[in-house]
Structure formats: structure tokens, C-alpha cells
Design an enzyme around this catalytic site. Structure first.
Site, PDB file in Angstrom:
ATOM      1  CG  ASP A  44     113.366  71.370  24.871  1.00 34.23           C
ATOM      2  OD1 ASP A  44     113.899  72.055  25.831  1.00 34.23           O
ATOM      3  OD2 ASP A  44     113.858  70.332  24.296  1.00 34.23           O
ATOM      4  CE1 TYR A  49     116.493  67.490  19.995  1.00 30.93           C
ATOM      5  CE2 TYR A  49     114.782  68.882  20.391  1.00 30.93           C
ATOM      6  CZ  TYR A  49     115.653  68.169  20.937  1.00 30.93           C
ATOM      7  OH  TYR A  49     115.719  67.562  22.184  1.00 30.93           O
ATOM      8  CE  LYS A  74     117.282  70.577  24.474  1.00 22.41           C
ATOM      9  NZ  LYS A  74     116.377  70.138  23.658  1.00 22.41           N
ATOM     10  CG  HIS A 107     121.684  68.513  23.027  1.00 21.52           C
ATOM     11  ND1 HIS A 107     121.001  68.724  21.747  1.00 21.52           N
ATOM     12  CD2 HIS A 107     120.977  67.630  23.324  1.00 21.52           C
ATOM     13  CE1 HIS A 107     120.152  67.915  21.540  1.00 21.52           C
ATOM     14  NE2 HIS A 107     120.037  67.167  22.710  1.00 21.52           N
ATOM     15  CE  LYS A 228     107.900  64.054  19.230  1.00 20.97           C
ATOM     16  NZ  LYS A 228     108.627  62.912  18.750  1.00 20.97           N
ATOM     17  CB  SER A 229     101.663  63.570  22.283  1.00 29.12           C
ATOM     18  OG  SER A 229     100.589  63.123  21.618  1.00 29.12           O
ATOM     19  NE  ARG A 234      98.129  59.778  22.817  1.00 27.15           N
ATOM     20  CZ  ARG A 234      97.509  58.997  21.824  1.00 27.15           C
ATOM     21  NH1 ARG A 234      96.307  58.483  22.425  1.00 27.15           N
ATOM     22  NH2 ARG A 234      98.129  58.756  20.616  1.00 27.15           N
ATOM     23  CG  ASN A 238     100.169  64.802  27.616  1.00 27.26           C
ATOM     24  OD1 ASN A 238      99.687  64.160  27.817  1.00 27.26           O
ATOM     25  ND2 ASN A 238     100.748  64.298  26.275  1.00 27.26           N
TER      26      ASN A 238
HETATM   27  P1  A2P Z   1     101.463  59.668  20.866  1.00 29.14           P
HETATM   28  O1  A2P Z   1     102.111  60.671  20.030  1.00 29.14           O
HETATM   29  O2  A2P Z   1     100.624  58.836  19.910  1.00 29.14           O
HETATM   30  O3  A2P Z   1     100.336  60.426  21.966  1.00 29.14           O
HETATM   31  P2  A2P Z   1     107.770  60.576  25.864  1.00 29.14           P
HETATM   32  O4  A2P Z   1     107.058  62.144  26.225  1.00 29.14           O
HETATM   33  O5  A2P Z   1     108.023  60.037  27.241  1.00 29.14           O
HETATM   34  O6  A2P Z   1     108.819  60.513  24.914  1.00 29.14           O
HETATM   35  O7  A2P Z   1     106.779  59.690  25.456  1.00 29.14           O
HETATM   36  C1  A2P Z   1     106.123  59.832  23.927  1.00 29.14           C
HETATM   37  C2  A2P Z   1     105.165  58.639  23.816  1.00 29.14           C
HETATM   38  O8  A2P Z   1     104.003  58.582  24.598  1.00 29.14           O
HETATM   39  C3  A2P Z   1     104.741  58.742  22.379  1.00 29.14           C
HETATM   40  O9  A2P Z   1     104.661  57.469  21.749  1.00 29.14           O
HETATM   41  C4  A2P Z   1     103.153  59.222  22.554  1.00 29.14           C
HETATM   42  O10 A2P Z   1     102.213  58.591  21.700  1.00 29.14           O
HETATM   43  C5  A2P Z   1     102.887  58.793  23.875  1.00 29.14           C
HETATM   44  N1  A2P Z   1     101.894  59.693  24.931  1.00 29.14           N
HETATM   45  C6  A2P Z   1     101.925  60.956  24.750  1.00 29.14           C
HETATM   46  N2  A2P Z   1     101.053  61.351  25.638  1.00 29.14           N
HETATM   47  C7  A2P Z   1     100.395  60.382  26.155  1.00 29.14           C
HETATM   48  C8  A2P Z   1      99.484  60.208  27.224  1.00 29.14           C
HETATM   49  N3  A2P Z   1      98.820  61.208  27.756  1.00 29.14           N
HETATM   50  N4  A2P Z   1      98.986  58.742  27.292  1.00 29.14           N
HETATM   51  C9  A2P Z   1      99.557  58.110  26.888  1.00 29.14           C
HETATM   52  N5  A2P Z   1     100.505  57.866  25.880  1.00 29.14           N
HETATM   53  C10 A2P Z   1     100.930  59.304  25.576  1.00 29.14           C
END
Ligand code: A2P
Length: 283
Positions: A44, A49, A74, A107, A228-229, A234, A238
């Protein structure tokens, strides 16, 4: 990977990898390559972006068939109106280096949305886009604009997580068969949410982390999620949420965490003008 059927007959992978705020010219390329390697099939991005070209390169060089990867981009506010939106679709395709996009969204719902929507409908008929949708439409904006569209959007991508469950909006969208795509599905890393004792207990029970419990809740509620990570473990974790199921009691426990409020209010005065001032994608 699990898929959800859209109201236009197309299928979308339930979990997508979002690339908001990841730099172009390398970082987005690496992140998308990694996401595809660990099993994501849905990316996405957005014109605003500034990283469509890295997304396209990563998709091309992934070794995975194009049809197996769902690519969303978008339209930015600066390109609202029929003529500008028509051109913007071609610019996105060119930057992505792709023949078609799987999904293209409006968007932000301000300015000449109706003209832009008509351009998207035409691009869909021309085969440049498979599905078209909207984003950041509150119940009020959705009720004003969508009845004026001649084609229903396939999705509305909005902020959504256990503390902001979008109940009113979901009621409206369900009637039209419009799917909810969730941005900030983890509350943007909200500690209070991720450390909630009830969620921690579920995490322990299922041998998952708190984030995976929240994402699993959202999938069971029927959302398409864009976690997002930047952490490789993670990112992989996810999408590893399809080997367990929350009970209806557990679902109800998380449903009760709704506060009805998020971080972004699309109805606030001046939102469109501020966004337009702060994000310029061309002169
Ligand atoms: P990180 O990049 O260190 O994994 P959102 O998707 O709601 O924007 O949230 C993103 C935030 O959640 C980022 O700060 C990310 O940090 C953190 N995050 C992503 N996956 C997980 C997870 N499975 N457990 C805890 N925190 C997570």
C-alpha cells in the site's frame, strides 16, 4: 494468506504492507522486497508517499508473478478534478513502472472529489486500475459524497483499531458492501493498547504478541489491515495471524475498548487546506 472479496468481484489480501514515511531510493525498495519475501502479497503506497518507484522496482525484481501481488496507490489532493486526476493515474503507473494498479484510492475527500472519481471510473474501464476506492471518509463525508457516485467504492481506508472501531461508519459501509481498510491498526504503537492486560492475557494464551492479537481481532471483524513495522521480526509476525482464532468472548472484550475517537478527524475545519499546504507532490 487470506483474501477478502470486494464489491466489484476482485479479491484483496487481508493483510497489506504499508510504506508511509519510508524513504524512496533504497529504503522502500528493501522493505518491500523483504515484505514480499516473508509472505506479504499486498503493498500500500500513495503518490504523496513519494516512493511509488521503489515499490514498483521491488515488485518487478521480487521474482513473484505480477498477478500475485496486489498494489495500491492513491491520488493526491493536488490532482483532484477530472483532468488532473486522469493525468495523475498515468503518472502513478509510470512511477510504479506497472501496466495496471490493483487499487487506486482518493486519498483525501476534499476539493473536486466527484471529478476525480469520474476519472478513476474511466481508468478502471480502460484497465489501468482493477478496483477504485476512497480514504479518510468519515460517516458525514461518506454520506454526503458516496450517494453522488455512479460506481460504489470498493474500500474506504480509514484510521481503525480497538480504541477507534468506526462503528457508525461500518454500519453505513456494510449496507453498500464497502470494505474497511484500517490504517494505524495498532493504534500507531499506542503503549496503552499494546500493554492492555486483557490483550496481554490473550497473547499469553495463544503464544502470540499483543500486536498479533489486535490484528487477529481486526481480521475477525472483517477489516483489511495495514500494519506498519520497520522491525523484521514484527513485519514477519504481523502476517502470522491465521493459525488461531479469538473466541466470541475475547472479541467482545476487545469490542468494549472502543472510545469512538481517533487521532485524525476528517470533519475538522480546514483539514483539506492544511493537507494541501503541507504536502506538495508537484508544482
Ligand atoms: P516497530 O516498527 O518497531 O515494529 P501502526 O501500524 O498502527 O501505525 O503501528 C505501528 C507501530 O507499532 C510502530 O511503532 C511499530 O514499531 C509498532 N508495531 C508493529 N508491529 C507490532 C507488534 N506486532 N507488536 C507491537 N508493536 C508493533
Amino acid at each position: 494468506m487470506q483474501y477478502v472479496q470486494l464489491n466489484d468481484g476482485n479479491k484483496i489480501p487481508t493483510v497489506g504492507f504499508g510504506v508511509f514515511q519510508i524513504e524512496n531510493d533504497g529504503p522502500t525498495y528493501d522493505a518491500v522486497k523483504y515484505a514480499l519475501k516473508v509472505g506479504y502479497r499486498h503493498i500500500d503506497t500513495a503518490a504523496a508517499y513519494f516512493n511509488e518507484s521503489d515499490v514498483g522496482r521491488a515488485v518487478k525484481n521480487s521474482g513473484i508473478e505480477r498477478e500475485e501481488i496486489f498494489v495500491t496507490s492513491k491520488l493526491w489532493l493536488q490532482d483532484h478534478g477530472y483532468e488532473a486526476a486522469k493525468k495523475a493515474v498515468d503518472v502513478s503507473l509510470q512511477k510504479l513502472g506497472l501496466d495496471y494498479m490493483d487499487l487506486y484510492l482518493i486519498h483525501q475527500p476534499y476539493g473536486d472529489v466527484l471529478g476525480a472519481w469520474q476519472a478513476l471510473e474511466e481508468a478502471k474501464h480502460a484497465g489501468k486500475i482493477k478496483s477504485i476506492g476512497v480514504s479518510n471518509m468519515s460517516p458525514k463525508i461518506y454520506s454526503e459524497l458516496v450517494p453522488q457516485f455512479s460506481t460504489l467504492p470498493a474500500v474506504n481506508q480509514v484510521e481503525c483499531n480497538p480504541t477507534f472501531q468506526q462503528k457508525e461508519l461500518r454500519y453505513l459501509m456494510d449496507k453498500d458492501g464497502v470494505k474497511l481498510e484500517a490504517w494505524y491498526p495498532l493504534g500507531h504503537g499506542d503503549k496503552k493498547l499494546l500493554e492492555n492486560p486483557a490483550i496481554s492475557a490473550m497473547a499469553k494464551k495463544y503464544g502470540k504478541n499483543a500486536g498479533q492479537i489486535i490484528l487477529r481481532f481486526e481480521v475477525q471483524e472483517g477489516f483489511i489491515i495495514l500494519p506498519k513495522s520497520t522491525n523484521p521480526e514484527r513485519i514477519a509476525g504481523n502476517i502470522n495471524i491465521f493459525d488461531f482464532e479469538l473466541t466470541s468472548d475475547e472479541i467482545n472484550t476487545i469490542r468494549a475498548m472502543d472510545t469512538g475517537k481517533g487521532s485524525h478527524n476528517p470533519d475538522a475545519p480546514g483539514v483539506g487546506d492544511n493537507l494541501l499546504r503541507n504536502y506538495k507532490i508537484h508544482d
